[in-house]
Scaffold this motif. Structure first.
Motif, PDB file in Angstrom:
ATOM      1  N   ASN A   1       0.552  -1.501  -0.109  1.00 16.87           N
ATOM      2  CA  ASN A   1      -0.629  -0.088   0.222  1.00 16.87           C
ATOM      3  C   ASN A   1       0.890   1.515  -0.119  1.00 16.87           C
ATOM      4  OD1 ASN A   1      -2.507  -0.891  -0.317  1.00 16.87           O
ATOM      5  ND2 ASN A   1      -2.496  -1.793   2.838  1.00 16.87           N
ATOM      6  N   ARG A   2       1.689   1.411  -0.603  1.00 19.68           N
ATOM      7  CA  ARG A   2       2.647   1.977  -0.318  1.00 19.68           C
ATOM      8  C   ARG A   2       2.185   3.227  -1.300  1.00 19.68           C
ATOM      9  NH1 ARG A   2       7.954   2.358   2.893  1.00 19.68           N
ATOM     10  NH2 ARG A   2       7.807   0.292   3.989  1.00 19.68           N
ATOM     11  N   LEU A   3       2.727   4.429  -1.188  1.00 21.71           N
ATOM     12  CA  LEU A   3       2.281   5.218  -2.153  1.00 21.71           C
ATOM     13  C   LEU A   3       3.465   5.750  -3.396  1.00 21.71           C
ATOM     14  CD1 LEU A   3       0.300   8.377  -0.445  1.00 21.71           C
ATOM     15  CD2 LEU A   3      -0.579   6.911  -1.706  1.00 21.71           C
ATOM     16  N   LEU A   4       3.635   6.272  -4.422  1.00 14.37           N
ATOM     17  CA  LEU A   4       4.222   5.930  -5.614  1.00 14.37           C
ATOM     18  C   LEU A   4       4.606   7.367  -6.100  1.00 14.37           C
ATOM     19  CD1 LEU A   4       3.846   3.108  -7.777  1.00 14.37           C
ATOM     20  CD2 LEU A   4       5.426   3.253  -5.249  1.00 14.37           C
ATOM     21  N   PHE A   5       6.115   7.955  -6.447  1.00 16.79           N
ATOM     22  CA  PHE A   5       5.842   9.181  -6.872  1.00 16.79           C
ATOM     23  C   PHE A   5       5.360   8.941  -8.331  1.00 16.79           C
ATOM     24  CE2 PHE A   5       9.599   9.302  -3.608  1.00 16.79           C
ATOM     25  CZ  PHE A   5       9.232  10.674  -4.310  1.00 16.79           C
ATOM     26  N   ALA A   6       4.973  10.106  -9.111  1.00 18.45           N
ATOM     27  CA  ALA A   6       4.181  10.625 -10.553  1.00 18.45           C
ATOM     28  C   ALA A   6       4.526   9.391 -11.228  1.00 18.45           C
ATOM     29  CB  ALA A   6       3.054  11.317  -9.842  1.00 18.45           C
ATOM     30  N   ASP A   7       6.293   9.793 -11.226  1.00 19.04           N
ATOM     31  CA  ASP A   7       6.873   9.209 -12.416  1.00 19.04           C
ATOM     32  C   ASP A   7       7.690   7.446 -12.088  1.00 19.04           C
ATOM     33  OD1 ASP A   7       8.539  10.173 -10.791  1.00 19.04           O
ATOM     34  OD2 ASP A   7       9.629  11.518 -12.300  1.00 19.04           O
ATOM     35  N   ALA A   8       7.236   6.734 -10.645  1.00 21.04           N
ATOM     36  CA  ALA A   8       7.932   5.729 -10.680  1.00 21.04           C
ATOM     37  C   ALA A   8       8.452   4.551 -11.638  1.00 21.04           C
ATOM     38  CB  ALA A   8       7.858   5.550  -9.184  1.00 21.04           C
ATOM     39  N   VAL A   9       6.501   4.615 -11.479  1.00 21.42           N
ATOM     40  CA  VAL A   9       6.403   3.292 -12.748  1.00 21.42           C
ATOM     41  C   VAL A   9       6.944   3.389 -15.010  1.00 21.42           C
ATOM     42  CG1 VAL A   9       4.576   1.941 -14.053  1.00 21.42           C
ATOM     43  CG2 VAL A   9       4.788   2.139 -11.678  1.00 21.42           C
ATOM     44  N   SER A  10       6.809   4.594 -14.901  1.00 23.42           N
ATOM     45  CA  SER A  10       7.447   5.340 -16.457  1.00 23.42           C
ATOM     46  C   SER A  10       8.733   4.977 -16.259  1.00 23.42           C
ATOM     47  CB  SER A  10       6.891   6.357 -17.130  1.00 23.42           C
ATOM     48  OG  SER A  10       7.003   7.658 -15.956  1.00 23.42           O
ATOM     49  N   THR A  11       9.742   5.757 -14.673  1.00 18.02           N
ATOM     50  CA  THR A  11      10.843   5.681 -14.992  1.00 18.02           C
ATOM     51  C   THR A  11      11.128   4.277 -15.229  1.00 18.02           C
ATOM     52  OG1 THR A  11      11.372   7.560 -14.203  1.00 18.02           O
ATOM     53  CG2 THR A  11      13.125   5.882 -13.969  1.00 18.02           C
ATOM     54  N   LEU A  12      11.210   2.902 -13.884  1.00 17.26           N
ATOM     55  CA  LEU A  12      11.441   1.493 -14.217  1.00 17.26           C
ATOM     56  C   LEU A  12      11.066   1.224 -15.337  1.00 17.26           C
ATOM     57  CD1 LEU A  12      10.067   0.849 -10.977  1.00 17.26           C
ATOM     58  CD2 LEU A  12      12.921   1.157 -10.874  1.00 17.26           C
ATOM     59  N   GLN A  13       9.863   1.152 -16.355  1.00 13.93           N
ATOM     60  CA  GLN A  13       9.568   1.058 -17.855  1.00 13.93           C
ATOM     61  C   GLN A  13      10.741   1.351 -18.642  1.00 13.93           C
ATOM     62  OE1 GLN A  13       6.701  -0.583 -18.485  1.00 13.93           O
ATOM     63  NE2 GLN A  13       8.987  -1.462 -19.924  1.00 13.93           N
ATOM     64  N   ALA A  14      11.238   2.981 -18.142  1.00 14.69           N
ATOM     65  CA  ALA A  14      12.057   3.031 -19.432  1.00 14.69           C
ATOM     66  C   ALA A  14      13.586   3.068 -19.101  1.00 14.69           C
ATOM     67  CB  ALA A  14      12.020   4.917 -18.812  1.00 14.69           C
ATOM     68  N   LEU A  15      13.900   2.264 -17.863  1.00 17.29           N
ATOM     69  CA  LEU A  15      15.455   1.626 -17.656  1.00 17.29           C
ATOM     70  C   LEU A  15      14.576  -0.225 -18.419  1.00 17.29           C
ATOM     71  CD1 LEU A  15      15.572   2.662 -14.036  1.00 17.29           C
ATOM     72  CD2 LEU A  15      16.980   3.411 -15.674  1.00 17.29           C
ATOM     73  N   LYS A  16      14.304  -0.760 -17.851  1.00 12.57           N
ATOM     74  CA  LYS A  16      13.886  -1.829 -18.253  1.00 12.57           C
ATOM     75  C   LYS A  16      13.998  -1.974 -20.219  1.00 12.57           C
ATOM     76  CE  LYS A  16      13.605  -4.929 -16.481  1.00 12.57           C
ATOM     77  NZ  LYS A  16      14.203  -6.247 -16.259  1.00 12.57           N
ATOM     78  N   ASP A  17      13.453  -0.954 -20.324  1.00 15.53           N
ATOM     79  CA  ASP A  17      13.191  -0.902 -21.763  1.00 15.53           C
ATOM     80  C   ASP A  17      15.130  -0.667 -23.066  1.00 15.53           C
ATOM     81  OD1 ASP A  17      10.050  -1.128 -21.972  1.00 15.53           O
ATOM     82  OD2 ASP A  17       9.916   0.705 -22.597  1.00 15.53           O
ATOM     83  N   ALA A  18      15.365   0.146 -21.928  1.00 13.88           N
ATOM     84  CA  ALA A  18      16.881   0.302 -22.686  1.00 13.88           C
ATOM     85  C   ALA A  18      17.660  -0.699 -21.884  1.00 13.88           C
ATOM     86  CB  ALA A  18      17.745   1.757 -21.370  1.00 13.88           C
ATOM     87  N   GLY A  19      17.320  -1.935 -21.037  1.00 15.95           N
ATOM     88  CA  GLY A  19      18.001  -3.270 -20.984  1.00 15.95           C
ATOM     89  C   GLY A  19      18.481  -3.007 -19.687  1.00 15.95           C
ATOM     90  N   TYR A  20      18.325  -2.373 -18.489  1.00  9.64           N
ATOM     91  CA  TYR A  20      18.804  -2.145 -17.214  1.00  9.64           C
ATOM     92  C   TYR A  20      18.973  -3.472 -16.595  1.00  9.64           C
ATOM     93  CZ  TYR A  20      20.836   2.700 -18.188  1.00  9.64           C
ATOM     94  OH  TYR A  20      21.667   3.425 -18.656  1.00  9.64           O
TER      95      TYR A  20
END
Length: 111
Positions: free
Chosen positions: A5-24
């Motif tokens: 139930n933790r609150l996330l920063f607004a760009d947390a998911v999009s940032t993680l997605q961008a990192l995964k898409d970049a192969g990190y």
């Protein structure tokens, strides 16, 4: 508040997605107070997780041990000799919320 139930920063998911898409490779290191795998929106992005409460670790950050275990787990996923991983520490990025436990400890590991 539990991990699910933790609150996330607004760009947390999009940032993680961008990192995964970049192969990190993305891992979590915790002193035992949270588990990103338990947060529905975050779980798909984490390749590995390290908790200070695990017997293999046994000590919390800022000890180098949780960082060392994280590097070893990443090495296994990347098929790198775990003894050579410490030489790659400068290629690692650690993001945390505590200067002492996260920033200073990661810097001392060469991250």
């Amino acid at each position: 508040q539990d991990s699910a139930n933790r609150l996330l920063f607004a760009d947390a998911v999009s940032t993680l997605q961008a990192l995964k898409d970049a192969g990190y490779l993305i891992g979590g290191i915790t002193n035992g107070n949270g588990d990103p795998r338990q947060v529905k929106q975050l779980a798909p992005f984490f390749d590995f997780y390290v908790s200070a409460e695990e017997p293999e670790v046994g000590v919390p950050k800022p000890s180098p041990k949780p960082f060392q275990v994280a590097m070893q787990r990443a090495a296994l996923l990347m098929s790198i000799n775990h003894e050579a991983v410490s030489e790659l520490a400068s290629a690692w990025v650690h993001v945390g919320d505590c200067v002492e436990n996260d920033v200073k400890a990661a810097n001392e590991m060469g991250m």
